[in-house]
Every structure is written in structure tokens, then in C-alpha cells.
Design an enzyme around this catalytic site. Sequence first.
Site, mmCIF file in Angstrom:
data_model
loop_
_atom_site.group_PDB
_atom_site.id
_atom_site.type_symbol
_atom_site.label_atom_id
_atom_site.label_comp_id
_atom_site.label_asym_id
_atom_site.label_seq_id
_atom_site.Cartn_x
_atom_site.Cartn_y
_atom_site.Cartn_z
ATOM 1 N N ARG A 1 0.812 -1.216 0.000
ATOM 2 C CA ARG A 1 0.000 0.000 0.000
ATOM 3 C C ARG A 1 0.848 1.269 0.000
ATOM 4 N NH1 ARG A 1 -2.698 -3.933 2.861
ATOM 5 N NH2 ARG A 1 -1.668 -3.284 4.761
ATOM 6 N N GLU B 1 3.905 -7.669 13.517
ATOM 7 C CA GLU B 1 2.890 -8.044 14.500
ATOM 8 C C GLU B 1 2.525 -9.523 14.442
ATOM 9 O OE1 GLU B 1 -1.412 -6.314 16.001
ATOM 10 O OE2 GLU B 1 -0.491 -5.537 14.176
#
Length: 180
Positions: A63, A100
Site C-alpha cells: 500500500r 505483528e
Amino acid sequence: MYNPSDYIKNHIRTVANWPQDGVMFRDITPLLQNPKTFRVLIDLFVHRYMDANLDLIAGMDARGFIIGSVVAYELNLGFVPIRKKGKLPFTTMSEEYTLEYGSATVEMHTDACKPGDRVVLIDDLIATGGTMLAGKKLLERNGAFIIEGAAIVDLVDLGGSAMLKKSGLPLFTVCEFDGH
């Protein structure tokens, strides 16, 4: 009163429990689908960097490519894609990092930048900071000077922005969310 940061934040969709239970995914797709919000978003970055004496904009896969390439175009600068491992066709350098949900590796062409190039590094969001830090390390290994890291969203409670600032990277983010 109109606040562009609030305007952008109000157009980010939250998807609960994706990609795993307990995660509140911040989806920027609505920003990209609406021409007005997309323009406001790009203009925020363009106005910030229009007088910054830059050589390149670098964008993180995937992105960060969307935002970074348009900002580079608007500023008449070159664009450096920093991709996931195995996606670039030429000689690459790589950096492994933790995120994460596990670990990953990003790569950049060895000729993507040169010593002394002034670069802004763009991604869609900062979570744990690992992705942007890996991009910073790649660019710096090639001799570039990272002026600033930039993102649309800062997930403050995950600590990535604090870690990046501690590493010496100045940051600009459009909006913040608590809760991941």
C-alpha cells in the site's frame, strides 16, 4: 471546522478480527475509492514535501506503493519500491524484520538510490514499526539519507512510532488509532 486529518480518519474502515481474532484492521481502501478523499490524502503529503529538497520517494510493499508513487509523480521525483522478498527482477539487497504477526523480508534493487540521496519513506500505516525500519535500513545501507518516514495511520498503542523515533527516524502520520 474542516480538519483534513479528521476527514481522512473518518474515511478509514475498521474491520474487526482480521487477519486474526482480536485485531482491528484499519482499511484504507475507502480512501482510495473516493476521488475526493484520495486527493485530500495525496495533497497532505505533497504540501508537506513540496519544498523539502528531496531526490526520491520510497514506498513499502504494497500500500505504500499506491501513496508513494502518486506523491513522487506529483513532486516530479523518482520512486523506489521496497518489495517483499522474491518480487524484484534485478540484483537486490534484503532486510529481515519482525512484525505483528511473525517475520518477513523486504528487498530493494541495489541501484535504487545512491549515496547522499534525500528520501521520504512512505507506508500506509505504522504498527510495530518493523516494516518501515527495514526499509530505512535498506536505504541507509545504500547511502541514502532518510528525511522522514510517513504514513497515513499510526497505531500508537503498538509502539512502532515510538520505536522508529527512538531509532532516529522523524515521522509524519496523518491520523492515529488506539487499539489494534
